[in-house]
Design an enzyme around this catalytic site. Structure first.
Site, PDB file in Angstrom:
ATOM      1  N   TYR A   1       0.679  -1.332  -0.140  1.00  0.00           N
ATOM      2  CA  TYR A   1      -0.246   0.065   0.051  1.00  0.00           C
ATOM      3  C   TYR A   1       0.763   1.159  -0.044  1.00  0.00           C
ATOM      4  O   TYR A   1       0.658   2.230  -0.833  1.00  0.00           O
ATOM      5  CB  TYR A   1      -1.093   0.080   1.132  1.00  0.00           C
ATOM      6  CG  TYR A   1      -1.977  -1.082   1.361  1.00  0.00           C
ATOM      7  CD1 TYR A   1      -3.033  -0.908   0.428  1.00  0.00           C
ATOM      8  CD2 TYR A   1      -1.871  -2.072   1.959  1.00  0.00           C
ATOM      9  CE1 TYR A   1      -4.276  -1.874   0.242  1.00  0.00           C
ATOM     10  CE2 TYR A   1      -2.872  -3.238   1.812  1.00  0.00           C
ATOM     11  CZ  TYR A   1      -3.868  -2.911   1.127  1.00  0.00           C
ATOM     12  OH  TYR A   1      -4.896  -4.088   1.197  1.00  0.00           O
TER      13      TYR A   1
ATOM     14  N   ARG B   1      -2.986   4.420   3.600  1.00  0.00           N
ATOM     15  CA  ARG B   1      -4.517   4.167   4.025  1.00  0.00           C
ATOM     16  C   ARG B   1      -5.652   4.560   3.067  1.00  0.00           C
ATOM     17  O   ARG B   1      -6.582   4.207   2.652  1.00  0.00           O
ATOM     18  CB  ARG B   1      -4.788   4.818   5.521  1.00  0.00           C
ATOM     19  CG  ARG B   1      -4.017   4.148   6.571  1.00  0.00           C
ATOM     20  CD  ARG B   1      -4.437   4.790   7.927  1.00  0.00           C
ATOM     21  NE  ARG B   1      -3.559   4.214   8.770  1.00  0.00           N
ATOM     22  CZ  ARG B   1      -4.187   4.007  10.077  1.00  0.00           C
ATOM     23  NH1 ARG B   1      -5.258   4.383  10.345  1.00  0.00           N
ATOM     24  NH2 ARG B   1      -3.286   3.478  11.042  1.00  0.00           N
TER      25      ARG B   1
ATOM     26  N   CYS C   1      -6.263  -6.281  -7.390  1.00  0.00           N
ATOM     27  CA  CYS C   1      -6.241  -5.710  -6.025  1.00  0.00           C
ATOM     28  C   CYS C   1      -5.482  -6.695  -5.116  1.00  0.00           C
ATOM     29  O   CYS C   1      -4.858  -6.407  -4.107  1.00  0.00           O
ATOM     30  CB  CYS C   1      -7.388  -5.412  -5.496  1.00  0.00           C
ATOM     31  SG  CYS C   1      -8.324  -4.120  -6.331  1.00  0.00           S
TER      32      CYS C   1
END
Length: 104
Positions: free
Chosen positions: A23, A37, A52
């Site tokens: 991420y 986030r 993903c």
């Protein structure tokens, strides 16, 4: 001008089979290094067909249980692409971390 989520999706589309990204890495490549986030929130709302399952936490841990029908499904998807795991269940990032380029 594209939105941050659109930039995230463009980057995630580039992650080749057999590779993963974190991420934080996606956030950095999208120009917002402290937005990991927000990348996670974008993945939650991602369009169908986006890989993903190739996006992980910074230590190689799989995503939350709510995604993909659970961590075991994500693991199966990654294993089907040749991703290997460490004994503790994390992805071997030394072997599979994408460098952000166009390698295959």
């Amino acid at each position: 001008m594209s939105t941050f989520p659109e930039a995230v999706y463009q980057i995630v589309r580039q992650i080749p089979k057999g590779k993963v990204a974190t991420y934080g890495q996606i956030a950095m490549l999208a120009g917002r290094p402290r937005a990991s986030r927000i990348v996670g929130a974008a993945m939650f709302r991602a369009p169908a067909g986006l890989p993903c399952h190739r996006v992980l936490y910074r230590d190689g841990t799989l995503c939350c249980d709510q995604a993909f029908g659970g961590k075991e499904i994500q693991r199966q998807m990654l294993e089907a692409e040749g991703i290997t795991f460490l004994p503790d269940g994390r992805v071997d990032l030394k072997e599979h971390l994408w460098n952000g380029g166009n390698e295959e």
